[in-house]
Design a protein around this motif. Structure first.
Motif, PDB file in Angstrom:
ATOM      1  N   GLY A  79      -3.562  -3.443   4.717  1.00 41.91           N
ATOM      2  CA  GLY A  79      -2.775  -2.821   3.656  1.00 41.91           C
ATOM      3  C   GLY A  79      -3.037  -3.462   2.307  1.00 41.91           C
ATOM      4  O   GLY A  79      -3.150  -2.769   1.287  1.00 41.91           O
ATOM      5  N   GLU A 102       0.804  -1.218   0.000  1.00 35.72           N
ATOM      6  CA  GLU A 102       0.000   0.000   0.000  1.00 35.72           C
ATOM      7  C   GLU A 102       0.837   1.269   0.000  1.00 35.72           C
ATOM      8  O   GLU A 102       0.327   2.361  -0.292  1.00 35.72           O
ATOM      9  CB  GLU A 102      -0.947   0.000   1.211  1.00 35.72           C
ATOM     10  N   TYR A 154      -0.552   6.425   7.727  1.00 36.45           N
ATOM     11  CA  TYR A 154      -1.689   6.369   6.806  1.00 36.45           C
ATOM     12  C   TYR A 154      -2.358   7.732   6.662  1.00 36.45           C
ATOM     13  O   TYR A 154      -2.751   8.140   5.566  1.00 36.45           O
ATOM     14  CB  TYR A 154      -2.713   5.357   7.308  1.00 36.45           C
ATOM     15  N   LEU A 206      -6.319  -2.308   0.979  1.00 31.76           N
ATOM     16  CA  LEU A 206      -6.229  -0.928   0.506  1.00 31.76           C
ATOM     17  C   LEU A 206      -5.732  -0.912  -0.934  1.00 31.76           C
ATOM     18  O   LEU A 206      -6.224  -0.156  -1.773  1.00 31.76           O
ATOM     19  CB  LEU A 206      -5.283  -0.122   1.390  1.00 31.76           C
ATOM     20  N   VAL A 207      -4.731  -1.750  -1.219  1.00 24.04           N
ATOM     21  CA  VAL A 207      -4.207  -1.850  -2.585  1.00 24.04           C
ATOM     22  C   VAL A 207      -5.304  -2.316  -3.537  1.00 24.04           C
ATOM     23  O   VAL A 207      -5.483  -1.770  -4.629  1.00 24.04           O
ATOM     24  CB  VAL A 207      -3.007  -2.825  -2.646  1.00 24.04           C
ATOM     25  N   PHE A 244      -7.050   5.744   2.731  1.00 24.09           N
ATOM     26  CA  PHE A 244      -5.974   5.663   3.724  1.00 24.09           C
ATOM     27  C   PHE A 244      -6.398   6.311   5.035  1.00 24.09           C
ATOM     28  O   PHE A 244      -6.168   5.767   6.123  1.00 24.09           O
ATOM     29  CB  PHE A 244      -4.717   6.361   3.195  1.00 24.09           C
TER      30      PHE A 244
END
Length: 300
Positions: free
Chosen positions: A268, A33, A92, A271-272, A235
């Protein structure tokens, strides 16, 4: 044979540094991420192989500088502080703010954004950000170099399995303070190699679109702007949730793949998935469809 999953025993300083370099290469290729969403976004926004090379180089250069500093600090036994789980939400938040600001700067809010029209329109009024005209003659703002550099430096402070290895295993094994920064430097250079490749591939992909040059520019800026803006908000939201529910930081799914970033799939990783697979691809498809449906605007 070098154990890249759990390196502990080294025969020389060279083996330590080579391990750091190889870890950097793996780090750049795995879904992370702190690198993928940002590199893809800026590289697509540059819409050329050369631009993608430049973006990957600048971002990873700042990232490398940060990792060298953190590695030096870790030599002086500060690695445990840098890898504290409660540090991640703070990173973040800063990364998210920079991403969203960059996206808003590139695109402008309001009429130019159509992924979530109602929310974006209200945000444009609240933030008093003027939108660009929605047509092929729109000269979208170029991505400032300082944004890429700042983003790379801030993102580098994020911690994960790779950072923990650099800070708590490799850096402390350096013979003196003059060499404490080297594991972080080599790790950053390894990441730089892969980030440049990823950046060039993203830029090359934009070059090969069979649409007018103005259309490519339009698609590139809209896709990168939307991805950065909504990715940044994702984020920030993830950070808020981690602060409220600290157990989320350690939550993850275990896979049989013994490669960091692929073995434990935590917040993470998702999030990607959200930023790259949902926001970026959706934005790209919408922009490409608009260009093809209004071809005359982009050939005039």
């Amino acid at each position: 044979m070098i154990n890249l999953y759990n390196p502990q025993i080294f025969s020389s300083i060279f083996s330590i540094l080579f391990t750091a370099f190889l870890l950097g290469i793996i780090h750049g290729f795995t879904p992370d991420e702190h690198t993928w969403p940002i590199t893809f976004s800026y590289s697509i926004g540059s819409y050329s192989t050369k631009g993608g090379f430049k973006t990957g180089l600048l971002f990873s250069a700042a990232f490398t500088f940060q990792r060298a500093i953190a590695s030096e600090l870790s030599y002086f036994a500060l690695g445990k502080i840098l890898t504290r789980p409660d540090v991640m939400p703070i990173i973040y938040i800063f990364v998210g703010i920079v991403m969203s600001f960059a996206g808003a700067y590139i695109m402008g809010l309001g009429n130019n954004f159509e992924l979530f029209k109602g929310i974006e329109h209200n945000l444009s009024k609240f933030l008093k950000i003027k939108s660009h005209p929605k047509n092929g003659n729109d000269e979208s703002r170029p991505i400032p170099i300082y944004m890429v550099l700042l983003h790379g430096f801030i993102a580098g402070w994020g911690t994960g399995a790779f950072a923990i290895i650099i800070y708590t295993v490799l850096a402390p094994k350096m013979p003196n303070a003059y060499t404490g920064f080297l594991p972080g430097l080599l790790f950053g250079i390894g990441t730089m190699v892969t980030q440049i490749i990823i950046g060039m591939l993203a830029g090359r992909f934009m070059e090969r679109l069979k649409v007018p040059k103005k259309g490519i520019a339009y698609i590139a800026k809209r896709t990168s702007g939307l991805t950065l803006f909504w990715g940044g908000l994702a984020f920030i939201l993830a950070a808020i949730l981690e602060i409220i529910f600290p157990e989320l930081i350690l939550l993850g799914f275990i896979t049989p793949i013994k490669i960091h970033n692929l073995h434990t799939l935590g917040i993470g990783f998702f999030l990607v998935i959200f930023i790259v697979l949902f926001v970026m691809i959706t934005s790209f498809i919408k922009s490409l469809k608009y260009v093809k449906n209004h071809n005359m605007e982009f050939t005039a």
